[in-house]
Scaffold this motif. Structure first.
Motif, PDB file in Angstrom:
ATOM      1  N   ASP A 148       0.775  -1.351   0.017  1.00  0.00           N
ATOM      2  CA  ASP A 148       0.170   0.110   0.213  1.00  0.00           C
ATOM      3  C   ASP A 148       0.908   1.342   0.121  1.00  0.00           C
ATOM      4  OD1 ASP A 148      -1.746   2.096   0.700  1.00  0.00           O
ATOM      5  OD2 ASP A 148      -3.163   0.603   1.608  1.00  0.00           O
ATOM      6  N   ARG A 163       0.464   4.171   0.317  1.00  0.00           N
ATOM      7  CA  ARG A 163       0.069   5.027   1.702  1.00  0.00           C
ATOM      8  C   ARG A 163       0.527   4.550   3.064  1.00  0.00           C
ATOM      9  NH1 ARG A 163      -6.316   4.559   0.307  1.00  0.00           N
ATOM     10  NH2 ARG A 163      -5.227   2.335   0.379  1.00  0.00           N
ATOM     11  N   HIS A 197      -2.728   3.642   7.271  1.00  0.00           N
ATOM     12  CA  HIS A 197      -3.835   4.584   7.236  1.00  0.00           C
ATOM     13  C   HIS A 197      -4.916   4.065   7.921  1.00  0.00           C
ATOM     14  CE1 HIS A 197      -5.768   2.648   3.649  1.00  0.00           C
ATOM     15  NE2 HIS A 197      -4.298   2.523   3.323  1.00  0.00           N
ATOM     16  N   GLY A 198      -6.286   4.762   7.972  1.00  0.00           N
ATOM     17  CA  GLY A 198      -7.360   4.031   8.535  1.00  0.00           C
ATOM     18  C   GLY A 198      -7.697   2.760   8.182  1.00  0.00           C
ATOM     19  N   GLN A 199      -7.723   2.569   6.872  1.00  0.00           N
ATOM     20  CA  GLN A 199      -8.081   1.171   6.607  1.00  0.00           C
ATOM     21  C   GLN A 199      -7.095   0.104   7.094  1.00  0.00           C
ATOM     22  OE1 GLN A 199      -7.854   0.392   2.213  1.00  0.00           O
ATOM     23  NE2 GLN A 199     -10.077   0.157   2.137  1.00  0.00           N
ATOM     24  N   ARG A 218       6.585  11.273   9.939  1.00  0.00           N
ATOM     25  CA  ARG A 218       5.514  10.236   9.347  1.00  0.00           C
ATOM     26  C   ARG A 218       5.282   8.930  10.282  1.00  0.00           C
ATOM     27  NH1 ARG A 218       7.478   8.979   3.476  1.00  0.00           N
ATOM     28  NH2 ARG A 218       5.807   7.671   3.560  1.00  0.00           N
ATOM     29  N   MET A 259       1.320   7.989  11.642  1.00  0.00           N
ATOM     30  CA  MET A 259       0.920   6.348  11.085  1.00  0.00           C
ATOM     31  C   MET A 259       0.642   5.744  12.729  1.00  0.00           C
ATOM     32  SD  MET A 259       3.270   4.627   8.294  1.00  0.00           S
ATOM     33  CE  MET A 259       4.096   6.030   7.548  1.00  0.00           C
ATOM     34  N   VAL A 261      -2.965   6.169  14.069  1.00  0.00           N
ATOM     35  CA  VAL A 261      -3.914   5.678  13.513  1.00  0.00           C
ATOM     36  C   VAL A 261      -4.396   4.213  14.174  1.00  0.00           C
ATOM     37  CG1 VAL A 261      -4.879   4.505  11.160  1.00  0.00           C
ATOM     38  CG2 VAL A 261      -3.655   6.600  11.282  1.00  0.00           C
TER      39      VAL A 261
END
Length: 157
Positions: free
Chosen positions: A10, A12, A15-17, A44, A48, A51
């Motif tokens: 991923d 990204r 993240h939330g997902q 960063r 993270m 989350v």
């Protein structure tokens, strides 16, 4: 042998997902972000960390450090590895990290990339990397969220 539940690609990263949906679905208690840039970027890392639930530990390792220390993981650690690209996953596999299955979750579109699903865009280098991972026996499961029916990315490239 480290208890690696799943490895996800991923771009990204966390993240939330990833932080909520995938971590809870897997029952992971450790999210290991294997990325050379993030390993040096505490801002960063902090974003993270925010989350993820407090019950989940994080590690932000370079690819080489991941290769060097993964076999020292305790049995109680249920590890969810998150990488930015298929090339990072291939480096881990070639370095001896026992990755059996990869969830291909998100690869943004960029100049020179071909969009093969709504969330996955690949170039020739990505395709070749997926082919090599496939030859090494790594299962490549394309899906955004756990309850979605997975697809073999090899059928799309």
């Amino acid at each position: 042998m480290p208890n690696i539940l799943l490895t996800r690609i991923d771009n990204r990263l966390v993240h939330g997902q990833v932080g909520v949906t995938w971590t809870n679905h897997l029952g992971a208690n450790l999210v290991l972000v294997a990325n050379d840039d993030v390993a040096k970027d505490t801002v960063r890392q902090n974003l993270m960390d925010m989350v993820l639930p407090d019950t989940v530990q994080t590690r932000f390792f370079t690819l080489q450090k991941t290769i060097d220390v993964i076999h020292k993981a305790a049995d109680r650690q249920k590890i969810f590895i998150v990488c930015k690209s298929p090339q990072d996953v291939l480096a881990l596999v070639k370095g001896g990290v026992p990755i059996k299955e990869v969830n291909v979750g998100n690869m943004h579109y960029a100049e020179g990339k071909e969009q093969i699903t709504s969330t996955i865009s690949v170039d020739e280098n990505d395709k070749e990397t997926f082919r090599e991972l496939n030859k090494l026996g790594v299962k490549l499961d394309l899906r955004k969220v756990p309850d979605e029916k997975g697809k073999d990315i090899m059928n799309l490239i």
